[in-house]
Structure formats: C-alpha cells, structure tokens
Design a protein around this motif. Structure first.
Motif, PDB file in Angstrom:
ATOM      1  N   PRO A  25       0.810  -1.233   0.000  1.00  0.00           N
ATOM      2  CA  PRO A  25       0.000   0.000   0.000  1.00  0.00           C
ATOM      3  C   PRO A  25       0.840   1.280   0.000  1.00  0.00           C
ATOM      4  CG  PRO A  25      -0.947  -1.593   1.507  1.00  0.00           C
ATOM      5  CD  PRO A  25       0.374  -2.172   1.029  1.00  0.00           C
ATOM      6  N   LYS A  26       2.021   1.243   0.605  1.00  0.00           N
ATOM      7  CA  LYS A  26       2.880   2.443   0.595  1.00  0.00           C
ATOM      8  C   LYS A  26       3.350   2.767  -0.820  1.00  0.00           C
ATOM      9  CE  LYS A  26       4.277   1.942   5.311  1.00  0.00           C
ATOM     10  NZ  LYS A  26       4.870   2.664   6.339  1.00  0.00           N
ATOM     11  N   THR A  27       3.492   1.754  -1.648  1.00  0.00           N
ATOM     12  CA  THR A  27       3.861   1.980  -3.048  1.00  0.00           C
ATOM     13  C   THR A  27       2.756   2.753  -3.757  1.00  0.00           C
ATOM     14  OG1 THR A  27       5.192  -0.033  -3.082  1.00  0.00           O
ATOM     15  CG2 THR A  27       4.479   0.832  -5.215  1.00  0.00           C
ATOM     16  N   VAL A  28       1.513   2.383  -3.499  1.00  0.00           N
ATOM     17  CA  VAL A  28       0.374   3.073  -4.103  1.00  0.00           C
ATOM     18  C   VAL A  28       0.362   4.533  -3.662  1.00  0.00           C
ATOM     19  CG1 VAL A  28      -2.142   3.134  -4.249  1.00  0.00           C
ATOM     20  CG2 VAL A  28      -0.959   0.942  -4.238  1.00  0.00           C
ATOM     21  N   THR A  29       0.637   4.779  -2.394  1.00  0.00           N
ATOM     22  CA  THR A  29       0.688   6.155  -1.888  1.00  0.00           C
ATOM     23  C   THR A  29       1.805   6.940  -2.567  1.00  0.00           C
ATOM     24  OG1 THR A  29      -0.207   5.427   0.227  1.00  0.00           O
ATOM     25  CG2 THR A  29       0.930   7.541   0.212  1.00  0.00           C
ATOM     26  N   ARG A  30       2.954   6.300  -2.786  1.00  0.00           N
ATOM     27  CA  ARG A  30       4.060   6.979  -3.491  1.00  0.00           C
ATOM     28  C   ARG A  30       3.673   7.293  -4.929  1.00  0.00           C
ATOM     29  NH1 ARG A  30       7.310   3.374  -0.553  1.00  0.00           N
ATOM     30  NH2 ARG A  30       7.469   1.941  -2.319  1.00  0.00           N
ATOM     31  N   TRP A  31       2.974   6.351  -5.601  1.00  0.00           N
ATOM     32  CA  TRP A  31       2.515   6.608  -6.967  1.00  0.00           C
ATOM     33  C   TRP A  31       1.607   7.826  -6.999  1.00  0.00           C
ATOM     34  CZ3 TRP A  31       0.710   0.980  -8.428  1.00  0.00           C
ATOM     35  CH2 TRP A  31       1.832   0.180  -8.657  1.00  0.00           C
ATOM     36  N   ALA A  32       0.713   7.924  -6.037  1.00  0.00           N
ATOM     37  CA  ALA A  32      -0.214   9.058  -5.989  1.00  0.00           C
ATOM     38  C   ALA A  32       0.548  10.364  -5.745  1.00  0.00           C
ATOM     39  CB  ALA A  32      -1.266   8.836  -4.907  1.00  0.00           C
ATOM     40  N   SER A  33       1.506  10.333  -4.854  1.00  0.00           N
ATOM     41  CA  SER A  33       2.305  11.533  -4.567  1.00  0.00           C
ATOM     42  C   SER A  33       3.097  11.982  -5.788  1.00  0.00           C
ATOM     43  CB  SER A  33       3.266  11.264  -3.404  1.00  0.00           C
ATOM     44  OG  SER A  33       2.542  11.012  -2.229  1.00  0.00           O
ATOM     45  N   ALA A  34       3.534  11.010  -6.585  1.00  0.00           N
ATOM     46  CA  ALA A  34       4.328  11.308  -7.783  1.00  0.00           C
ATOM     47  C   ALA A  34       3.445  11.649  -8.987  1.00  0.00           C
ATOM     48  CB  ALA A  34       5.217  10.112  -8.120  1.00  0.00           C
ATOM     49  N   GLY A  35       2.118  11.526  -8.841  1.00  0.00           N
ATOM     50  CA  GLY A  35       1.221  11.849  -9.946  1.00  0.00           C
ATOM     51  C   GLY A  35       1.030  10.713 -10.935  1.00  0.00           C
ATOM     52  N   ARG A  36       1.491   9.516 -10.610  1.00  0.00           N
ATOM     53  CA  ARG A  36       1.339   8.378 -11.523  1.00  0.00           C
ATOM     54  C   ARG A  36      -0.085   7.837 -11.531  1.00  0.00           C
ATOM     55  NH1 ARG A  36       5.829   3.999 -10.614  1.00  0.00           N
ATOM     56  NH2 ARG A  36       4.802   3.157 -12.453  1.00  0.00           N
ATOM     57  N   ILE A  37      -0.808   8.088 -10.444  1.00  0.00           N
ATOM     58  CA  ILE A  37      -2.198   7.654 -10.348  1.00  0.00           C
ATOM     59  C   ILE A  37      -2.964   8.741  -9.598  1.00  0.00           C
ATOM     60  CG2 ILE A  37      -1.763   6.333  -8.228  1.00  0.00           C
ATOM     61  CD1 ILE A  37      -3.850   4.307  -9.205  1.00  0.00           C
ATOM     62  N   GLY A  38      -4.156   9.051 -10.100  1.00  0.00           N
ATOM     63  CA  GLY A  38      -4.948  10.108  -9.478  1.00  0.00           C
ATOM     64  C   GLY A  38      -5.564   9.640  -8.175  1.00  0.00           C
ATOM     65  N   SER A  39      -5.684  10.558  -7.236  1.00  0.00           N
ATOM     66  CA  SER A  39      -6.339  10.217  -5.977  1.00  0.00           C
ATOM     67  C   SER A  39      -7.135  11.415  -5.498  1.00  0.00           C
ATOM     68  CB  SER A  39      -5.311   9.806  -4.912  1.00  0.00           C
ATOM     69  OG  SER A  39      -4.515  10.903  -4.530  1.00  0.00           O
ATOM     70  N   ILE A  40      -8.068  11.127  -4.622  1.00  0.00           N
ATOM     71  CA  ILE A  40      -8.811  12.202  -3.968  1.00  0.00           C
ATOM     72  C   ILE A  40      -8.636  11.996  -2.469  1.00  0.00           C
ATOM     73  CG2 ILE A  40     -10.482  12.465  -5.840  1.00  0.00           C
ATOM     74  CD1 ILE A  40     -12.473  10.922  -4.117  1.00  0.00           C
ATOM     75  N   ARG A  41      -8.893  13.036  -1.726  1.00  0.00           N
ATOM     76  CA  ARG A  41      -8.763  12.961  -0.270  1.00  0.00           C
ATOM     77  C   ARG A  41     -10.147  13.003   0.361  1.00  0.00           C
ATOM     78  NH1 ARG A  41      -3.570  12.583   2.362  1.00  0.00           N
ATOM     79  NH2 ARG A  41      -2.066  13.236   0.826  1.00  0.00           N
ATOM     80  N   THR A  42     -10.331  12.143   1.342  1.00  0.00           N
ATOM     81  CA  THR A  42     -11.583  12.176   2.098  1.00  0.00           C
ATOM     82  C   THR A  42     -11.521  13.361   3.057  1.00  0.00           C
ATOM     83  OG1 THR A  42     -10.729  10.840   3.923  1.00  0.00           O
ATOM     84  CG2 THR A  42     -11.681   9.646   2.045  1.00  0.00           C
ATOM     85  N   PRO A  43     -12.657  13.744   3.634  1.00  0.00           N
ATOM     86  CA  PRO A  43     -12.618  14.833   4.633  1.00  0.00           C
ATOM     87  C   PRO A  43     -11.646  14.536   5.775  1.00  0.00           C
ATOM     88  CG  PRO A  43     -14.865  14.416   3.973  1.00  0.00           C
ATOM     89  CD  PRO A  43     -14.023  13.329   3.338  1.00  0.00           C
ATOM     90  N   GLY A  44     -11.405  13.268   6.058  1.00  0.00           N
ATOM     91  CA  GLY A  44     -10.464  12.895   7.117  1.00  0.00           C
ATOM     92  C   GLY A  44      -9.014  12.850   6.674  1.00  0.00           C
ATOM     93  N   GLY A  45      -8.761  13.134   5.379  1.00  0.00           N
ATOM     94  CA  GLY A  45      -7.398  13.191   4.876  1.00  0.00           C
ATOM     95  C   GLY A  45      -6.868  11.891   4.291  1.00  0.00           C
ATOM     96  N   HIS A  46      -7.721  10.879   4.174  1.00  0.00           N
ATOM     97  CA  HIS A  46      -7.288   9.603   3.611  1.00  0.00           C
ATOM     98  C   HIS A  46      -7.384   9.636   2.089  1.00  0.00           C
ATOM     99  CE1 HIS A  46      -7.248   7.779   7.583  1.00  0.00           C
ATOM    100  NE2 HIS A  46      -8.405   8.395   7.801  1.00  0.00           N
ATOM    101  N   ARG A  47      -6.478   8.926   1.430  1.00  0.00           N
ATOM    102  CA  ARG A  47      -6.518   8.844  -0.029  1.00  0.00           C
ATOM    103  C   ARG A  47      -7.522   7.799  -0.470  1.00  0.00           C
ATOM    104  NH1 ARG A  47      -2.244  11.433  -2.697  1.00  0.00           N
ATOM    105  NH2 ARG A  47      -0.416  11.748  -1.405  1.00  0.00           N
ATOM    106  N   ARG A  48      -8.203   8.119  -1.565  1.00  0.00           N
ATOM    107  CA  ARG A  48      -9.086   7.161  -2.222  1.00  0.00           C
ATOM    108  C   ARG A  48      -8.832   7.266  -3.714  1.00  0.00           C
ATOM    109  NH1 ARG A  48      -9.038   5.726   2.140  1.00  0.00           N
ATOM    110  NH2 ARG A  48     -10.743   5.272   3.565  1.00  0.00           N
ATOM    111  N   PHE A  49      -9.056   6.147  -4.409  1.00  0.00           N
ATOM    112  CA  PHE A  49      -8.750   6.060  -5.829  1.00  0.00           C
ATOM    113  C   PHE A  49      -9.995   5.644  -6.588  1.00  0.00           C
ATOM    114  CE2 PHE A  49      -5.076   5.315  -3.246  1.00  0.00           C
ATOM    115  CZ  PHE A  49      -4.094   6.096  -3.831  1.00  0.00           C
TER     116      PHE A  49
END
Length: 72
Positions: A25-49
């Motif tokens: 899962p940390k790899t997925v978070t790194r991909w999102a941070s690098a812009g390789r995959i789009g993500s949105i943030r929940t009101p609580g600050g969690h990433r969702r795809f």
C-alpha cells in the motif's frame, strides 16, 4: 451506457489498489504523490482512488506486459 458520475463511482482504498497491483500500500501512496495515479482525499485526509481509473491503468499495464518485444 453512460459513464458513472463521481458520486456513483466506487472509491478504492490504498490497500485495495495495492491488492490489484500486488504491491505494498505504501507503493500506491508513493505513486499518488508522484502523480502516476490520481487520488482524492476524504474529509479525514485519507486517499481514495477511482475504481475506473485504477482498472484502466491496470489494463494498460497488463496489455503492455503481454505485448511481444518491439524489434528495431
């Protein structure tokens, strides 16, 4: 059939995306941070795809992996 609107589309957690790609899962978070995959943030600050984007990316990667090597 029309594409689902963002309110109808299923959102995946980093763990669910990681399971599809067979990565940590940390790899997925790194991909999102690098812009390789789009993500949105929940009101609580969690990433969702968005499921459609994740499945599209997975399909692209799968088809690239199964193509014969280019000769040139």
């Amino acid at each position: 059939m029309a594409a689902p609107t963002s309110s109808e589309e299923r959102l995946l957690t980093p763990g669910e995306v990681a399971g599809l790609f067979r990565v940590d899962p940390k790899t997925v978070t790194r991909w999102a941070s690098a812009g390789r995959i789009g993500s949105i943030r929940t009101p609580g600050g969690h990433r969702r795809f968005r499921e459609s984007e994740v499945r599209g990316l997975l399909a692209d990667l799968t088809s690239e992996a199964t193509l014969p090597p280019a000769h040139g």
